[in-house]
Design an enzyme around this catalytic site. Sequence first.
Site, PDB file in Angstrom:
ATOM      1  N   CYS A  39       0.907  -1.322   0.026  1.00 53.37           N
ATOM      2  CA  CYS A  39       0.120   0.098  -0.019  1.00 53.37           C
ATOM      3  C   CYS A  39       0.702   1.335  -0.132  1.00 53.37           C
ATOM      4  CB  CYS A  39      -1.004  -0.100   1.269  1.00 53.37           C
ATOM      5  SG  CYS A  39      -2.303   1.288   1.357  1.00 53.37           S
ATOM      6  N   ASP A  41       0.519   3.561   2.107  1.00 57.92           N
ATOM      7  CA  ASP A  41       0.339   4.148   3.236  1.00 57.92           C
ATOM      8  C   ASP A  41       1.695   4.249   3.897  1.00 57.92           C
ATOM      9  OD1 ASP A  41       0.298   3.944   6.195  1.00 57.92           O
ATOM     10  OD2 ASP A  41      -2.041   3.563   5.968  1.00 57.92           O
ATOM     11  N   ARG A  43       2.683   4.328   6.750  1.00 57.43           N
ATOM     12  CA  ARG A  43       3.337   3.569   7.761  1.00 57.43           C
ATOM     13  C   ARG A  43       3.892   2.222   7.245  1.00 57.43           C
ATOM     14  NH1 ARG A  43      -2.187   3.560  10.550  1.00 57.43           N
ATOM     15  NH2 ARG A  43      -2.910   3.328   8.476  1.00 57.43           N
ATOM     16  N   HIS A  98      -2.210  -4.439   4.799  1.00 58.24           N
ATOM     17  CA  HIS A  98      -1.830  -4.091   6.308  1.00 58.24           C
ATOM     18  C   HIS A  98      -3.023  -3.605   7.137  1.00 58.24           C
ATOM     19  CE1 HIS A  98      -2.218   0.590   5.938  1.00 58.24           C
ATOM     20  NE2 HIS A  98      -2.359   0.221   4.453  1.00 58.24           N
ATOM     21  N   CYS A 101      -6.000  -0.173   7.260  1.00 58.34           N
ATOM     22  CA  CYS A 101      -5.823   0.141   5.663  1.00 58.34           C
ATOM     23  C   CYS A 101      -7.008   1.353   5.334  1.00 58.34           C
ATOM     24  CB  CYS A 101      -5.707  -0.874   4.749  1.00 58.34           C
ATOM     25  SG  CYS A 101      -5.566  -0.274   2.859  1.00 58.34           S
TER      26      CYS A 101
END
Length: 197
Positions: A39, A41, A43, A98, A101
């Site tokens: 992703c 993302d 993180r 993850h 999400c």
Amino acid sequence: MRDLGEGVVRFQRDVFPGKADLFARLATTHRPGTLFISCSDARVVPELITQREPGELFVIRTAGNLVPPYAPGADGVAASVEYAVAVLGVEDIVVCGHSGCGAMTALAEGHDLGALPAVADWLRHVGAVDAVPTRDVAALVRANVGAQLANLATHPSVARALVERTLTLRGWVFDIATGSVEHVGFSSPVAGTPVHQ
């Protein structure tokens, strides 16, 4: 932006000198063993999670770690997959979802995406929403990883490599709070091909 510039200075001063030999090799060699699809993302950092050095992972990051099924035409994800498999000869592809999400949360909770038409259109590639009747985010994250592995298998370069048994597909779910990784499988459309360990 200032923080990024300061990071570059620290990299050049504190990190690069200790890895100068590695970067000298990488300047003329590009042979990653794994295509890692995660992703976007912030993180989720593939190299950090896997503790890989530069040059070891070929990384694609998309919202929701989505890989559209193969279709003719210009597609940045398809081009990257094809290059990784057909040119670089990666031996593994990992699709990593993850916890928490945002894309899966929006779908599971039925968020109104009317003001985000590009996001709404992109999320049609999830294809796993109907498989999770409870709209449980964690369950949708896992189902989505399996759906993206199945989508990958529709790409000609991936399908060929699966038949030739030179490629293994793997599904992971990374838990941000604990750092744990759960392995997620899927049913390959190519009988007897390696899909997960």
